[in-house]
Design a protein around this motif. Structure first.
Motif, PDB file in Angstrom:
ATOM      1  N   PHE A 189      -2.500   6.713   3.451  1.00 56.20           N
ATOM      2  CA  PHE A 189      -1.450   5.887   4.047  1.00 56.20           C
ATOM      3  C   PHE A 189      -1.362   6.164   5.543  1.00 56.20           C
ATOM      4  O   PHE A 189      -1.259   5.244   6.359  1.00 56.20           O
ATOM      5  N   TYR A 200       0.837  -1.197   0.000  1.00 58.92           N
ATOM      6  CA  TYR A 200       0.000   0.000   0.000  1.00 58.92           C
ATOM      7  C   TYR A 200       0.877   1.255   0.000  1.00 58.92           C
ATOM      8  O   TYR A 200       0.595   2.215  -0.728  1.00 58.92           O
ATOM      9  N   GLN A 221      -6.882  -2.490   7.382  1.00 61.19           N
ATOM     10  CA  GLN A 221      -5.469  -2.886   7.333  1.00 61.19           C
ATOM     11  C   GLN A 221      -4.753  -2.465   8.607  1.00 61.19           C
ATOM     12  O   GLN A 221      -4.012  -3.248   9.213  1.00 61.19           O
ATOM     13  N   PHE A 241      -1.617  -6.681  -4.648  1.00 61.63           N
ATOM     14  CA  PHE A 241      -2.695  -6.777  -3.670  1.00 61.63           C
ATOM     15  C   PHE A 241      -3.416  -8.119  -3.783  1.00 61.63           C
ATOM     16  O   PHE A 241      -3.727  -8.761  -2.773  1.00 61.63           O
ATOM     17  N   ARG A 283      -8.210   0.700   4.178  1.00 64.26           N
ATOM     18  CA  ARG A 283      -6.933   1.072   4.808  1.00 64.26           C
ATOM     19  C   ARG A 283      -7.065   1.050   6.332  1.00 64.26           C
ATOM     20  O   ARG A 283      -6.140   0.629   7.041  1.00 64.26           O
ATOM     21  N   THR A 301      -6.479  -6.262   2.439  1.00 62.04           N
ATOM     22  CA  THR A 301      -5.481  -5.912   1.421  1.00 62.04           C
ATOM     23  C   THR A 301      -5.877  -6.440   0.054  1.00 62.04           C
ATOM     24  O   THR A 301      -5.823  -5.721  -0.950  1.00 62.04           O
ATOM     25  N   ILE A 304      -8.508  -4.480  -1.812  1.00 63.87           N
ATOM     26  CA  ILE A 304      -8.045  -3.238  -2.453  1.00 63.87           C
ATOM     27  C   ILE A 304      -7.695  -3.502  -3.910  1.00 63.87           C
ATOM     28  O   ILE A 304      -7.929  -2.665  -4.791  1.00 63.87           O
TER      29      ILE A 304
END
Length: 419
Positions: free
Chosen positions: A51, A22, A116, A183, A113, A89, A92
């Protein structure tokens, strides 16, 4: 012990692979796929902000998984964290971009995210405890290097996959669908990790503890009440790890390719060299910490970071490939010196009944400042004050870690079976 080390290493490597792909995608392609209406700088900042959101979610994951890890056991929680991280993940990779579903695309990206971050927030503490609570006291640093090595290996594989795709695919193919392949590989990796982790029994330290003592009802509350110093100083001590890694591996990738004009495959290859330095230094220093102690080695690594923060960007600005490799390798060497002993150091700061919560929350609190915020701040500082200002910021964060470690005790000889 080899089976335990393998379970600790492989699961962590898979989860860090998931996390790092990512970061690489955020630096290279997510701005155009999910924020095409923004300017290049604003799109990059928005991509890096998604992020950062994962880091903000990580302490919550550490509290959630730490609660059940301290009450139910380490093994079961590690299985759930691997599933959550791996599946979020992989999804995505299936997520439609902005051109297909509009504003729903970045919203769904942020939600995945966050999942994650929650998953990884619960991963590291359990993996570190799996290694340290099984290991004999005189070899805890060595065996605690297993989850630490998961980070450089996961990043190496993630970078290698992106390097191969960006080298073999035409630019438009990589931009449209190639970036999704890393991913989607997570589906396969999750199956491998689960098969290994399901074969491991509960750690001896936790089993002995639960046989004679009732688990804390709210472990995180006990940590805050009994160990506020260890929690905050432990978080501060590991900040330099995150600052060095995510600046070198995320922001510097954006800076060198988009500002300095260095080809993407070349930068990914140079990053692979630095990751090898990270892996080797992590293992060697972790092993050395059984003989010299954790604290003095972490102090040395943080002090090195204070110096290297000033050197990183001047070396990058030369546009010389060898010196760029030196710049990135120096940053990740600093990380390895600190990161290697941390696999044992943070768990040793806390008692058995709150160890999962204490070590996990400290580790991930440091990540909010050092990993989530640092790339954003470095990007903004570089834009407004130049890379010299960014170097001052990195050195300042390393100094913060140095001061925190100086206030912590040595833990090498502690008995992990005591409450």
């Amino acid at each position: 012990m080899r089976k335990v080390a393998s379970a600790s290493f492989i699961g962590t490597a898979i989860e860090f692979y998931d996390y790092y792909i990512y970061g690489t995608a955020a630096a290279l392609v997510l701005n155009e796929a999910f924020f095409p209406s923004l300017s290049p700088l604003a799109g990059t900042l928005a991509s890096l902000a998604t992020f950062a959101i994962g880091f903000i979610a990580r302490p919550f994951g550490a509290i959630l998984f730490g609660h059940f890890g301290d009450r139910v056991g380490r093994k079961a929680v590690l299985v759930v964290s691997l599933l959550l991280m791996g599946l979020s993940t992989a999804v995505i990779g299936l997520l439609p971009d902005f051109s297909t579903i509009g504003v729903a695309a970045p919203i769904l990206l942020v939600l995945l995210r966050i999942l994650q971050g929650i998953g990884l927030g619960g991963e590291w503490g359990g993996a570190a405890l799996l290694a340290t609570e099984y290991a004999p006291r005189e070899r805890r640093g060595l065996f605690a290097s297993a989850p630490q090595l998961g980070s450089p290996v996961g990043y190496f594989v993630a970078t290698a996959v992106f390097w191969a795709l960006s080298t073999w695919l035409p630019a438009d193919a990589f931009q449209s669908w190639g970036w999704r392949v890393p991913f989607l590989l997570s589906f396969v990796l999750v199956v491998v990790g689960l098969r290994i982790r399901l074969q491991i029994a509960e750690t001896p330290a936790f089993a002995a503890f639960t046989a004679k003592t009732e688990a804390a009802k709210l472990p995180i509350a006990q940590v805050v009440r009994r160990n506020p110093k260890e929690l905050l100083l432990g978080a501060g001590a590991i900040v330099v790890v995150y600052v060095m890694f995510y600046t070198a591996a995320t922001y510097c990738l954006t800076y060198t390719t988009k500002t300095l004009g260095i080809p993407r495959p070349t930068m990914l290859a140079l990053t692979l060299v630095a990751v090898v330095v990270l892996g080797v230094s992590t293992y060697l220093v972790a092993r050395l910490s059984d003989r010299l102690g954790r604290r003095k080695l972490v102090i040395a690594g943080a002090a090195f970071g204070v110096v290297w923060g000033f050197l990183l960007f001047p070396l990058l600005d030369t546009r010389n490939y060898f010196l760029i490799a030196v710049a990135l390798s120096g940053a990740l060497l600093c990380m390895g010196i600190v990161y290697g002993p941390m696999g044992a150091y943070l768990p040793e700061l806390f008692a058995t009944d709150v160890r999962y919560s204490g070590a996990g929350v400290a580790y991930n609190l440091g990540g909010v400042l050092g990993g989530g915020v640092a790339p954003l701040l470095v990007a903004q500082i570089s834009e407004s004050a130049g890379t010299t200002g960014a170097g001052w910021f990195m050195s300042g964060m390393a100094l913060l870690s140095l001061l925190c470690v100086l206030a912590l005790p040595e833990t090498r000889d502690r008995d992990l079976t005591k409450v």
